[in-house]
Write an enzyme that holds these catalytic residues in place. Structure first.
Site, short mmCIF file in Angstrom:
data_model
loop_
_atom_site.label_atom_id
_atom_site.label_comp_id
_atom_site.label_asym_id
_atom_site.label_seq_id
_atom_site.Cartn_x
_atom_site.Cartn_y
_atom_site.Cartn_z
N SER A 266 0.84 -1.20 0.00
CA SER A 266 0.00 0.00 0.00
C SER A 266 0.88 1.25 0.00
O SER A 266 2.07 1.18 0.22
CB SER A 266 -0.87 0.01 1.25
OG SER A 266 -0.05 0.28 2.38
N LYS A 267 0.20 2.36 -0.25
CA LYS A 267 0.88 3.64 -0.25
C LYS A 267 1.55 3.87 1.10
O LYS A 267 2.65 4.42 1.19
CB LYS A 267 -0.15 4.74 -0.54
CG LYS A 267 0.39 6.14 -0.40
CD LYS A 267 -0.60 7.13 -0.93
CE LYS A 267 -0.65 8.40 -0.09
NZ LYS A 267 0.61 8.88 0.39
N ARG A 268 0.88 3.43 2.17
CA ARG A 268 1.42 3.62 3.51
C ARG A 268 2.77 2.92 3.69
O ARG A 268 3.69 3.45 4.30
CB ARG A 268 0.42 3.16 4.57
CG ARG A 268 0.37 4.13 5.71
CD ARG A 268 -0.76 3.92 6.69
NE ARG A 268 -1.99 3.43 6.09
CZ ARG A 268 -2.59 2.31 6.47
NH1 ARG A 268 -2.06 1.55 7.41
NH2 ARG A 268 -3.73 1.94 5.93
N ASP A 271 5.35 5.09 2.07
CA ASP A 271 5.63 6.29 2.88
C ASP A 271 6.51 5.93 4.07
O ASP A 271 7.45 6.65 4.41
CB ASP A 271 4.34 6.92 3.40
CG ASP A 271 3.51 7.52 2.26
OD1 ASP A 271 4.09 7.69 1.16
OD2 ASP A 271 2.32 7.80 2.47
#
Ligand code: GLU
Length: 512
Positions: A266-268, A271
């Site tokens: 995921s994007k998380r 990040d």
């Protein structure tokens, strides 16, 4: 099926930036189409106006262009089966939804959002999950429970309705997936999905997707695993329309997993661990910036190569493939069923491989803008090619070249005085002074002659090679890194070398 009948589509919804998983789906479709001399089509699925995010269609186009995946048909390419954007095909879908009502495969439902919400809550309070299905439909407000006249009146008076698929009871749907084999799902576990909404006169994903795949003569649907639960409904829709004979062959690609292998990437994750999960940088409408592979300095060929291997096995240990080689080798039977773990370090490794395989001229061209930014203007292209050639093995990205080469262009700005103190042994300042004198006498300033002079000096002064060469590297480079010292000294030139020796010796021996 003749090869030229192979038609695949990539069908993203412009509801946000394209995840690299989406790029991989597009890539596998592209490889499959090219391998079989078929057509690769881009269809924009934008019927869900509630989830539409401005700018994301452009983002999708730019990402796929960057990755080098060219479409044969699409919104910008045109083609015989257009329009290729579902919002421009609005008028097509209603008649198909009505066709299903006429055939008894669908029905009008008039239940309001509030009524459905109340029921949902009631079910929840009894620890049950509400599902609009065959056990419920006959207690709801729909054309199955209302009289024909009542239904027609409501429709004619523009009362809000949806058209729901009437999922048959207790029927085993068999779906074939090229990657997963035969799947059998009993319809009792499926609900009556909404196919069309009168409120915006738009179909939902399921109806639009099936109708368009049919009308666009799609032969193979290659898409992400997240669509697998929709497959039984899709198969039933083909049956309901009487299109079973031309139903596409399905292939659901495995998920791309987090670096620890637990769950979908995921994007998380990106990040948190500092790697991109989007092909290009993305600025969301509320101002949030997400990193992109392009902006992080990845070459598109490297990203394509690494994505190709995330879920597909080429059948050998070889890891580096050009797009042409991938087309040649791609075989959907070699796509795995299980998720593919994303490894950020491996991603860097791929970029490194593409970087070192580029010729020095191209690398110098790519490095030039960074040098200009650093206000270094007077470097000959040839010299720059030599310099990048000396250090390219040490970097993964063009942006890292400066760190590895700045000493070729300017004297070290500061030295780590703690390291200096550790290295600076007795006799070194005098030695360096004498070394300068001997350097002054060198006529042809080349690595070999510089090496000879230095070696002679160390031997005759009975100094230790390691100590002196470390100290000299420190003076010239500003640290204990970099390629062959004599080559650096040759390239920065005699005058600059002498200057650095004087400056550093003075600096290190300044009495505090
Ligand atoms: N519009 C769907 C998506 O956003 C397409 C799924 C499919 O390929 O059928 O992924």
């Amino acid at each position: 099926m003749a090869n030229n009948d192979i038609r695949v589509r990539f069908a993203p919804s412009p509801t946000g930036p394209l995840h690299i998983g989406g790029v991989r789906t597009a890539l596998y479709n592209y490889l499959f189409a090219k391998k079989h001399n078929g057509k690769f089509i881009l269809r924009i699925e934008d019927t869900d106006s509630g989830r539409f995010v401005a700018g994301t269609e452009e983002y999708i186009n730019e990402s796929l262009k960057w990755a080098g995946l060219k479409f044969d048909e699409g919104v910008t390419e045109g083609g015989d089966f257009g329009p290729y954007k579902q919002s421009q095909r609005k008028d097509i879908y209603k008649k198909y939804a009505f066709q299903l009502i006429e055939n008894g495969w669908a029905y009008f439902a008039f239940d309001t959002t509030e009524q459905l919400e109340t029921l949902r809550q009631q079910f929840e309070s009894e620890k049950k999950r509400f599902s609009y299905n065959s056990t419920i439909r006959l207690s709801m407000t729909n054309s199955l429970t209302l009289s024909r006249e009542e239904t027609e009146k409501r429709v004619a008076e523009d009362e809000n309705y949806v058209i729901r698929f009437k999922m048959p009871e207790n029927y085993d749907v068999t779906a074939v997936d090229l990657i997963r084999g035969n799947l059998v799902v009993n319809t009792n576990s499926l609900d009556d999905k909404v196919l069309f909404k009168s409120s915006d006169q738009l179909p939902t994903y399921h109806l639009a997707n099936i109708v368009d795949d049919y009308l666009m003569k799609i032969s193979h649907v290659i898409r992400g695993e997240e669509w697998l639960p929709s497959l039984p409904l899709h198969v039933m829709l083909y049956k309901a329309f009487g299109w079973e004979d031309v139903m596409p062959i399905f292939a659901h690609l495995p998920l791309i997993l987090k670096p620890n292998g637990k769950g979908k990437l995921s994007k998380r994750d990106g990040d948190k661990e500092g790697f991109p999960v989007f092909p290009l940088q993305y600025l969301s409408p509320d101002g949030e910036i997400s990193n992109g592979y392009r902006e992080a300095g990845y070459f598109p060929e490297a990203v394509v190569n690494l994505l190709a291997l995330l879920g597909w096995n080429p059948g050998s240990d070889k890891e580096l493939f050009s797009l042409e080689e991938l087309i040649d080798l791609f075989d959907i039977d070699r796509v795995h069923k299980s998720g593919a773990r994303f490894d950020p370090e491996k991603a860097k490794w791929f970029n490194h491989q593409y970087l070192i395989n580029k010729d020095n001229k191209e690398l110098a061209d790519l490095f030039m803008p960074i040098l200009k930014e650093k206000r270094i203007f007077n470097v000959e292209h040839n010299t720059l090619e030599t310099i990048v050639g000396l250090v390219k093995e040490r970097v993964n990205f063009i942006s890292e070249l400066w760190e590895q080469t700045s000493f070729f262009f300017c004297a070290p700005e500061k030295y780590d005085m703690n390291s200096v103190r550790k290295r600076w042994k007795e006799g070194i300042p005098e030695f360096m002074q004498n070394l300068s004198i001997s350097y002054q006498e060198i006529e042809s300033w080349e690595a070999t002659t510089i090496k000879k002079a230095t070696t002679n000096m160390i031997t005759s002064a009975e100094q230790n090679f390691g100590v002196i060469l470390n100290a000299l590297r420190f003076i010239i480079v500003g640290g204990s890194f970099g390629p062959d010292l004599y080559t650096i000294i040759e390239l920065i030139g005699k005058e600059e070398t002498l200057k650095r020796i004087v400056t550093a010796t003075n600096l290190f021996f300044k009495k505090e």
